[in-house]
Design an enzyme around this catalytic site. Structure first.
Site, PDB file in Angstrom:
ATOM      1  N   ARG A 165       0.837  -1.200   0.000  1.00 60.88           N
ATOM      2  CA  ARG A 165       0.000   0.000   0.000  1.00 60.88           C
ATOM      3  C   ARG A 165       0.869   1.246   0.000  1.00 60.88           C
ATOM      4  NH1 ARG A 165      -3.543  -2.273  -1.848  1.00 60.88           N
ATOM      5  NH2 ARG A 165      -5.656  -2.610  -1.094  1.00 60.88           N
ATOM      6  N   GLU A 171      -3.390   7.709  -5.760  1.00 64.71           N
ATOM      7  CA  GLU A 171      -3.510   6.948  -7.018  1.00 64.71           C
ATOM      8  C   GLU A 171      -4.742   7.404  -7.796  1.00 64.71           C
ATOM      9  OE1 GLU A 171      -3.400   2.755  -6.182  1.00 64.71           O
ATOM     10  OE2 GLU A 171      -1.537   2.882  -5.091  1.00 64.71           O
ATOM     11  N   HIS A 211      -0.285   0.049  -9.929  1.00 67.29           N
ATOM     12  CA  HIS A 211      -1.087  -0.818  -9.053  1.00 67.29           C
ATOM     13  C   HIS A 211      -1.580  -2.061  -9.817  1.00 67.29           C
ATOM     14  CE1 HIS A 211      -3.644  -0.667  -5.143  1.00 67.29           C
ATOM     15  NE2 HIS A 211      -3.468  -1.920  -5.519  1.00 67.29           N
TER      16      HIS A 211
HETATM   17  P1  NAD Z   1      -2.216 -10.416   5.257  1.00 71.07           P
HETATM   18  O1  NAD Z   1      -3.219  -9.843   6.186  1.00 71.07           O
HETATM   19  O2  NAD Z   1      -2.290 -11.846   4.901  1.00 71.07           O
HETATM   20  O3  NAD Z   1      -0.736 -10.144   5.846  1.00 71.07           O
HETATM   21  C1  NAD Z   1      -0.361  -8.934   6.394  1.00 71.07           C
HETATM   22  C2  NAD Z   1       0.673  -9.236   7.460  1.00 71.07           C
HETATM   23  O4  NAD Z   1       1.195  -8.001   7.941  1.00 71.07           O
HETATM   24  C3  NAD Z   1       0.079  -9.969   8.686  1.00 71.07           C
HETATM   25  O5  NAD Z   1       0.756 -11.202   8.883  1.00 71.07           O
HETATM   26  C4  NAD Z   1       0.307  -9.004   9.827  1.00 71.07           C
HETATM   27  O6  NAD Z   1       0.626  -9.639  11.047  1.00 71.07           O
HETATM   28  C5  NAD Z   1       1.489  -8.195   9.300  1.00 71.07           C
HETATM   29  N1  NAD Z   1       1.669  -6.926   9.991  1.00 71.07           N
HETATM   30  C6  NAD Z   1       0.732  -6.118  10.548  1.00 71.07           C
HETATM   31  N2  NAD Z   1       1.330  -5.057  11.124  1.00 71.07           N
HETATM   32  C7  NAD Z   1       2.656  -5.209  10.929  1.00 71.07           C
HETATM   33  C8  NAD Z   1       3.794  -4.443  11.303  1.00 71.07           C
HETATM   34  N3  NAD Z   1       3.673  -3.304  12.003  1.00 71.07           N
HETATM   35  N4  NAD Z   1       5.013  -4.888  10.922  1.00 71.07           N
HETATM   36  C9  NAD Z   1       5.151  -6.034  10.227  1.00 71.07           C
HETATM   37  N5  NAD Z   1       4.111  -6.821   9.867  1.00 71.07           N
HETATM   38  C10 NAD Z   1       2.888  -6.399  10.204  1.00 71.07           C
HETATM   39  O7  NAD Z   1      -2.236  -9.483   3.961  1.00 71.07           O
HETATM   40  P2  NAD Z   1      -1.810  -9.877   2.483  1.00 71.07           P
HETATM   41  O8  NAD Z   1      -2.971 -10.489   1.803  1.00 71.07           O
HETATM   42  O9  NAD Z   1      -0.519 -10.577   2.525  1.00 71.07           O
HETATM   43  O10 NAD Z   1      -1.631  -8.411   1.854  1.00 71.07           O
HETATM   44  C11 NAD Z   1      -0.542  -7.603   2.209  1.00 71.07           C
HETATM   45  C12 NAD Z   1      -0.701  -6.208   1.617  1.00 71.07           C
HETATM   46  O11 NAD Z   1      -0.723  -6.279   0.197  1.00 71.07           O
HETATM   47  C13 NAD Z   1      -1.995  -5.485   2.006  1.00 71.07           C
HETATM   48  O12 NAD Z   1      -1.688  -4.121   2.231  1.00 71.07           O
HETATM   49  C14 NAD Z   1      -2.864  -5.606   0.770  1.00 71.07           C
HETATM   50  O13 NAD Z   1      -3.827  -4.610   0.692  1.00 71.07           O
HETATM   51  C15 NAD Z   1      -1.793  -5.486  -0.299  1.00 71.07           C
HETATM   52  N6  NAD Z   1      -2.159  -5.984  -1.631  1.00 71.07           N
HETATM   53  C16 NAD Z   1      -1.762  -5.262  -2.697  1.00 71.07           C
HETATM   54  C17 NAD Z   1      -2.027  -5.719  -3.962  1.00 71.07           C
HETATM   55  C18 NAD Z   1      -1.618  -4.916  -5.161  1.00 71.07           C
HETATM   56  O14 NAD Z   1      -2.317  -4.953  -6.148  1.00 71.07           O
HETATM   57  N7  NAD Z   1      -0.514  -4.212  -5.138  1.00 71.07           N
HETATM   58  C19 NAD Z   1      -2.718  -6.925  -4.141  1.00 71.07           C
HETATM   59  C20 NAD Z   1      -3.104  -7.649  -3.024  1.00 71.07           C
HETATM   60  C21 NAD Z   1      -2.818  -7.174  -1.755  1.00 71.07           C
HETATM   61  C1  MLT Z   2      -6.157  -5.435  -3.260  1.00 72.54           C
HETATM   62  O1  MLT Z   2      -6.353  -4.854  -2.198  1.00 72.54           O
HETATM   63  O2  MLT Z   2      -6.668  -6.518  -3.533  1.00 72.54           O
HETATM   64  C2  MLT Z   2      -5.250  -4.806  -4.253  1.00 72.54           C
HETATM   65  O3  MLT Z   2      -5.045  -3.478  -4.027  1.00 72.54           O
HETATM   66  C3  MLT Z   2      -5.530  -5.143  -5.652  1.00 72.54           C
HETATM   67  C4  MLT Z   2      -6.666  -4.466  -6.337  1.00 72.54           C
HETATM   68  O4  MLT Z   2      -7.777  -4.502  -5.888  1.00 72.54           O
HETATM   69  O5  MLT Z   2      -6.424  -3.954  -7.395  1.00 72.54           O
END
Ligand code: NAD
Ligand code: MLT
Length: 320
Positions: free
Chosen positions: A235, A264, A285
């Site tokens: 994020r 964004e 993204h």
């Molecule tokens: P998840 O909830 O499975 O994992 C997140 C992890 O972060 C958890 O294990 C949690 O304990 C840890 N965490 C929380 N606070 C923390 C801290 N202060 N320091 C270190 N670790 C900490 O989430 P996920 O599904 O793995 O997604 C991770 C991130 O990726 C989210 O922000 C999600 O929105 C983002 N994401 C982005 C895209 C994209 O298109 N770029 C796609 C999917 C997810």
């Molecule tokens: C998500 O939160 O799943 C990601 O930001 C990906 C998206 O929705 O494009």
């Protein structure tokens, strides 16, 4: 117990299978994109359900002025564009599809790490522009380098596993990571203070919450190895963009790969300078933008709507 979903509005581009699945099960769907806030509120006077991706902002005003709304679903992982407090106040259920796009986000992260090491986007662009610059784009091997994964949830764990195949040493920080899970995955569980001076590459996979906002900042970057690489496919806001830009300019940071930004699409001058920096690989993204992930999130969110309305056995939703 179930709730009646007379009709659902889909207000962002979501794979067609979502609307088809709902319609096939007797829930009429209206698809309208790029609605202004007022248009969205007007349209939602007619629907109990709303399905969004990232563009639609479902804020306090929307919840306050749409009394018919019962469920909001996000076809993705984060629910950053939905005001959860306002939803709770109005008794609106918020659903998401966590995990359905994790592999895609993980694969983009791994791709970006490889690209950082070998300057692939810059070299491709240079060759397309007619130059043959072999010296300028020499890179580094990943083998033997240390990758820090901050946030060892669904995506972080998959990244760790895959980058081990490149013979990287993987170190990790997550407040919820147990020694047992770290041992199973084969990562070294360290504190953040141990991570900063040890890592050659740092990739963040946390949600954006107060504890992670500007987690990578001027102070933490100063503790890193000179020449560290930073990757953010999680994020915008987890990395302080101005601090990163300064570290790139000074050479303290050797490069960064960014899929997400504070704003964004980005408009502010610092972000635009960051994106334009020659050592930055930036993507708009795209973490979840694969055919497979988009079909999975769309189907999962539709299945959850069906379960809520008592029309599916795939998910059991209780306690309504
Ligand atoms: P998840 O909830 O499975 O994992 C997140 C992890 O972060 C958890 O294990 C949690 O304990 C840890 N965490 C929380 N606070 C923390 C801290 N202060 N320091 C270190 N670790 C900490 O989430 P996920 O599904 O793995 O997604 C991770 C991130 O990726 C989210 O922000 C999600 O929105 C983002 N994401 C982005 C895209 C994209 O298109 N770029 C796609 C999917 C997810
Ligand atoms: C998500 O939160 O799943 C990601 O930001 C990906 C998206 O929705 O494009």
């Amino acid at each position: 117990m179930s709730i009646t979903l007379g009709s659902v509005l889909i207000s962002d581009p979501v794979d067609v299978c979502c609307g088809e699945l709902l319609a096939r099960n007797g829930i009429p769907v209206t698809i309208k994109y790029k609605l202004s806030k007022e248009e969205l509120i007007k349209e939602l006077q007619n629907h109990e359900g709303l399905i969004v991706r990232s563009e639609t902002k479902v804020n306090n005003d929307v919840f306050a002025r749409c009394p018919k709304l019962r469920v909001v679903g996000r076809a993705g992982t984060g629910v950053d564009n939905i005001d959860l407090q306002a939803a709770t106040k109005k008794g609106v259920i918020v659903l998401n599809a966590p995990g359905a796009n994790s592999i895609s986000a993980c694969e983009l992260t791994c791709t970006l790490i490889c690209n950082l090491a070998r300057n692939v986007p810059q070299a491709v662009q240079s060759l397309k522009e007619g130059r043959w610059d072999r010296k300028l784009y020499a890179g580094f091997e990943l083998s033997g380098k240390t990758l820090a994964v901050v946030g060892m949830g669904r995506i972080g764990r998959e990244v760790a596993r895959r980058m081990q195949a490149f013979a990287m040493r993987v170190i990790a920080f997550d407040p919820l990571l147990t020694q047992q899970v770290a041992d199973e995955i084969g990562v070294e569980k360290l504190s953040l203070d141990e991570i900063w001076p040890t890592a050659d590459y740092i990739t963040v996979h946390t949600p954006l919450i107060p504890q992670t906002r500007n987690l990578i900042n001027a102070t933490t970057l100063a503790k890193c190895k000179k020449g560290v690489y930073i990757i953010n496919v999680a994020r915008g806001g987890i990395v302080d963009e101005e601090a990163l830009l300064n570290a790139l300019k000074s050479g303290d940071c050797a490069g960064a790969a960014l899929d997400v930004f504070v704003e964004e699409p980005p408009k502010n001058p610092v972000t635009l300078q960051l994106i334009a920096h020659p050592k930055v690989i930036a993507t708009p993204h795209l973490g979840a933008s694969t055919e497979e992930a988009q079909q999975r999130v769309a189907e999962e969110i539709a299945q959850q709507f069906l379960a809520l309305s008592g029309k599916s056995t795939k998910y059991a939703i209780t306690g309504i």
